[in-house]
Design a protein around this motif. Structure first.
Motif, PDB file in Angstrom:
ATOM      1  N   LEU A 133      -3.842   1.367 -10.377  1.00 11.11           N
ATOM      2  CA  LEU A 133      -4.641   0.873  -9.291  1.00 11.11           C
ATOM      3  C   LEU A 133      -4.480  -0.993 -10.326  1.00 11.11           C
ATOM      4  CD1 LEU A 133      -7.064   3.297 -10.344  1.00 11.11           C
ATOM      5  CD2 LEU A 133      -5.839   3.146  -7.830  1.00 11.11           C
ATOM      6  N   SER A 146      -3.892   9.563  -2.833  1.00 10.24           N
ATOM      7  CA  SER A 146      -2.719   8.615  -2.664  1.00 10.24           C
ATOM      8  C   SER A 146      -2.649   7.522  -2.277  1.00 10.24           C
ATOM      9  CB  SER A 146      -1.318   8.730  -3.200  1.00 10.24           C
ATOM     10  OG  SER A 146      -1.273  10.006  -3.610  1.00 10.24           O
ATOM     11  N   GLY A 172       2.133   1.410  -3.824  1.00  5.58           N
ATOM     12  CA  GLY A 172       0.783   1.840  -4.401  1.00  5.58           C
ATOM     13  C   GLY A 172       0.972   3.546  -4.071  1.00  5.58           C
ATOM     14  N   THR A 173       1.096   3.968  -3.074  1.00  2.00           N
ATOM     15  CA  THR A 173       0.347   5.196  -2.467  1.00  2.00           C
ATOM     16  C   THR A 173       1.562   5.923  -3.502  1.00  2.00           C
ATOM     17  OG1 THR A 173       0.254   4.542  -0.396  1.00  2.00           O
ATOM     18  CG2 THR A 173       0.585   7.080  -0.502  1.00  2.00           C
ATOM     19  N   GLU A 175       1.045  -1.229   0.215  1.00  2.00           N
ATOM     20  CA  GLU A 175      -0.076   0.071  -0.275  1.00  2.00           C
ATOM     21  C   GLU A 175       1.239   0.808  -0.043  1.00  2.00           C
ATOM     22  OE1 GLU A 175      -3.946  -1.529   2.479  1.00  2.00           O
ATOM     23  OE2 GLU A 175      -2.311  -0.563   3.532  1.00  2.00           O
ATOM     24  N   HIS A 182      -6.375   5.761  -2.478  1.00  2.00           N
ATOM     25  CA  HIS A 182      -7.398   5.101  -3.110  1.00  2.00           C
ATOM     26  C   HIS A 182      -6.062   3.275  -3.258  1.00  2.00           C
ATOM     27  CE1 HIS A 182      -9.301   8.132  -4.296  1.00  2.00           C
ATOM     28  NE2 HIS A 182      -9.947   7.296  -4.853  1.00  2.00           N
ATOM     29  N   SER A 183      -4.978   3.789  -2.709  1.00  2.00           N
ATOM     30  CA  SER A 183      -3.738   2.629  -2.504  1.00  2.00           C
ATOM     31  C   SER A 183      -4.241   1.511  -1.571  1.00  2.00           C
ATOM     32  CB  SER A 183      -2.650   2.857  -1.802  1.00  2.00           C
ATOM     33  OG  SER A 183      -2.156   2.677  -2.123  1.00  2.00           O
ATOM     34  N   ILE A 219       0.965   5.869  -6.909  1.00  2.00           N
ATOM     35  CA  ILE A 219      -0.415   6.819  -6.763  1.00  2.00           C
ATOM     36  C   ILE A 219       0.126   8.729  -7.826  1.00  2.00           C
ATOM     37  CG2 ILE A 219      -3.193   7.490  -6.245  1.00  2.00           C
ATOM     38  CD1 ILE A 219      -3.543   4.646  -5.329  1.00  2.00           C
ATOM     39  N   LEU A 227      -2.628  -3.483  -8.306  1.00  2.00           N
ATOM     40  CA  LEU A 227      -2.630  -3.176  -6.253  1.00  2.00           C
ATOM     41  C   LEU A 227      -3.983  -3.491  -5.968  1.00  2.00           C
ATOM     42  CD1 LEU A 227      -2.979  -0.031  -5.465  1.00  2.00           C
ATOM     43  CD2 LEU A 227      -0.994  -1.322  -4.721  1.00  2.00           C
TER      44      LEU A 227
END
Length: 580
Positions: free
Chosen positions: A316, A281, A260-261, A257, A284-285, A264, A319
């Protein structure tokens, strides 16, 4: 001081912290009362530190509980020192503003302390009362109620919220569904959105995973029955490693996560319409990895500023796939690749690893997931060529949108197309993909890829006249096959009942739209044809129950309610029943 009296005081301070934090976070205070919050925080912190020190000396030095108490004391002392430092560093500010700066430090420190206390309280409940299914269901039910109460606090929403809408939103977040009766971006404040994302994180991982993580971190002792349940929950074969794997799950989740942040944020850095890019970010992560589908954008990723951001969509998608493929597959793949890598550097004098490492479950998971993603992509690319894909001028854009439409029904809930405008065949395929859902042991829902694969293989085996399902040199047990068909039957029965009830409560609504919504709720997908916000209160209750049942699994609940069937050492004479 007697231990019982100390325990009561300890619980009283926990309740005092909880109510004060809720009051501070959820209610708007008059300006004249705001400066008094810091002295209250300081007094509560000092009181808890005192109680923890007293409790510390109640245990022997060999008792593992002492390590937890010492950690709690460390959290509280660090919080107090940090808040005091922040206060003195801001002496140049007006008195009221100077008192406000340490507030965030106290809030974070006390919140983390309460989280620690809560996880160990739940762990204690698991020890004194152990019915795995009931406890699993009960933990989600309690989280849903707590989440609903938190979402009803005045500072959480912009214009207030009814109980049914709060319960719906909380259930959708805890069950990582994504269906929403309110606009997450407009109707909830940033505090409300923070509450939602915390509920998503808790629901995606599960309470037992958190308690096991802390148990492993503090080397807490655990009962054999608790280890057995955690073994089933994490799909682990080795009983000794269950709590280590729980800790790995939490660490892996937070690591992915965080990564991913970052990606994003890099993808949306040039989009001026997004105000708080860091919060966007993070939100949504977590939502993507947990396959929740909640978005702070009113139209999800169909928003014009996001619809053509293809790099964001690929982040996305990754993830969603990682979160939905299952922790057992991820860890098993890591072990397999590590063994293969180490074998490359072994000398001829050393024996290489020949043990079967990549399990049959992992093979079924990756093959089924790959087939579904590929077929979904091909179908959407050609079926939507004259519909939703027309908005994208480049081939890469069309490929990205078609792939996103194939990935997101796997219980994720994001959309880059308006599902109320797509072709009917595409809607039917989305319903099919939502129904199958993610893989077992993941953050996603649905009947699961392995269930669908086992049922399909059983049909093929039966058509060929075989009595067993054999894959390579392995045989699928009959109990697994029976469980797969039970899950399929229960899912269709639940969804069918929900459709029937919604048609009764919403007679003016379209049948396909209602079916789409019910499949989405059961599979915890969250995709919608814009029907959810228009539902009546009775229909909302139906969807709430369907989301809850879809997340916990009705079969698990039945096992807990009916109990384990005793093994029978006899067999009745068989008799064939006419079928077809």
């Amino acid at each position: 001081m007697k231990i019982k009296t100390l325990q009561n005081l300890y619980r009283f301070t926990d309740i005092l912290i909880l109510f004060f934090l809720i009051f501070d976070f959820g209610f708007s205070l008059n300006e004249e009362y705001k400066p008094f919050r810091i002295p209250v925080y300081t007094g509560i912190t000092l009181l808890i530190i005192t109680f923890n020190f007293i409790k510390l000396f109640q245990y022997n030095k060999s008792n593992p509980v002492r390590k937890t108490i010492k950690f709690n004391i460390g959290i509280l002392i660090t919080t107090l020192i940090t808040a005091t430092t922040v206060f003195y560093l801001n002496q140049h500010l007006p008195p009221v503003e100077q008192l406000m700066r340490p507030k965030v430090v106290f809030e974070l420190g006390l919140f983390f302390y309460l989280l620690m206390r809560l996880t160990f309280f739940i762990k204690y409940i698991y020890k004194i009362y152990f019915n795995p299914a009931i406890l699993f269901v009960g933990s989600f039910f309690i989280l849903v109620l707590v989440g609903a109460l938190l979402l009803m606090l005045p500072k959480v929403t912009v214009n207030g919220i009814t109980f049914i809408d709060a319960l719906f939103t909380s259930t959708s977040a805890i069950c990582v569904t994504g269906l929403a009766v309110l606009d997450t971006g407009k109707d909830f404040t940033q505090l409300g959105q923070t509450v939602i994302i915390i509920l998503i994180q808790m629901g995606g991982l599960g309470i037992l995973t958190f308690t096991s993580f802390f148990a492993y971190f503090f080397k807490e002792s655990s009962s054999f029955r608790e280890s057995m349940y955690m073994k089933d929950y994490t799909s682990t074969e080795n009983l000794q490693d269950v709590f280590k794997i729980a800790a790995q799950i939490v660490g892996f989740t937070l690591g992915i996560e965080l990564l991913g942040t970052v990606f994003i944020y890099m993808s949306i850095d040039a989009i001026s319409t997004i105000e708080d890019k860091i919060f966007f970010s993070i939100f949504h992560s977590i939502s993507a990895f947990c396959n929740a589908g909640f978005s702070t954008s009113s139209s999800s990723f169909y928003d014009p500023a996001l619809r053509y951001d293809y790099s964001l969509q690929w982040v996305l998608m990754l993830l969603i796939i990682i979160g939905g493929i299952g922790y057992s597959f991820i860890f098993n793949s890591y072990t397999y690749l590590k063994r293969r890598f180490l074998n490359l550097f072994r000398t001829k004098n050393k024996v290489t690893t020949t043990v079967r490492v990549f399990t049959l479950n992992s093979k079924i998971t990756i093959v089924t997931t790959s087939i579904l993603l590929t077929l979904g992509f091909v179908f959407f690319y050609f079926a939507e060529a004259q519909f939703s894909l027309q908005d994208h001028s480049t081939t890469f854009g069309k490929i990205t949108t078609a792939m996103f439409s194939s990935v997101t029904p796997r219980t994720a809930g994001f959309n880059t197309v308006d599902y109320s405008q797509v072709a009917t065949p595409s809607l039917l395929l989305v319903i099919f993909l939502m129904w199958i859902g993610a893989s077992p042991g993941s953050t996603g829902g649905g009947i699961k890829t392995s269930t669908f694969a086992i049922a399909t293989l059983n049909i093929l085996a039966t058509a060929r006249g075989k009595k067993r399902i054999e894959i390579n040199t392995r045989e699928i047990s009959s109990s697994t096959v029976n469980r797969a068909f039970s899950i399929i039957f229960i899912s269709l029965l639940t969804i069918g009942t929900a459709i029937l009830l919604l048609l009764f409560f919403e007679p003016e609504k379209d049948l396909l739209a209602i079916a789409f919504e019910c499949f989405s709720a059961y599979s915890t997908s969250g995709l919608s044809v814009n029907l959810t916000p228009t539902l009546s209160d009775p229909s909302k209750y139906v969807i709430i129950v369907v989301m809850f049942v879809g997340r916990i699994g009705l079969l698990n609940l039945l096992f807990g309610m009916l109990g384990q069937v005793e093994q029978k050492f006899y067999q009745y004479p068989q008799e064939n029943i006419l079928i077809n």
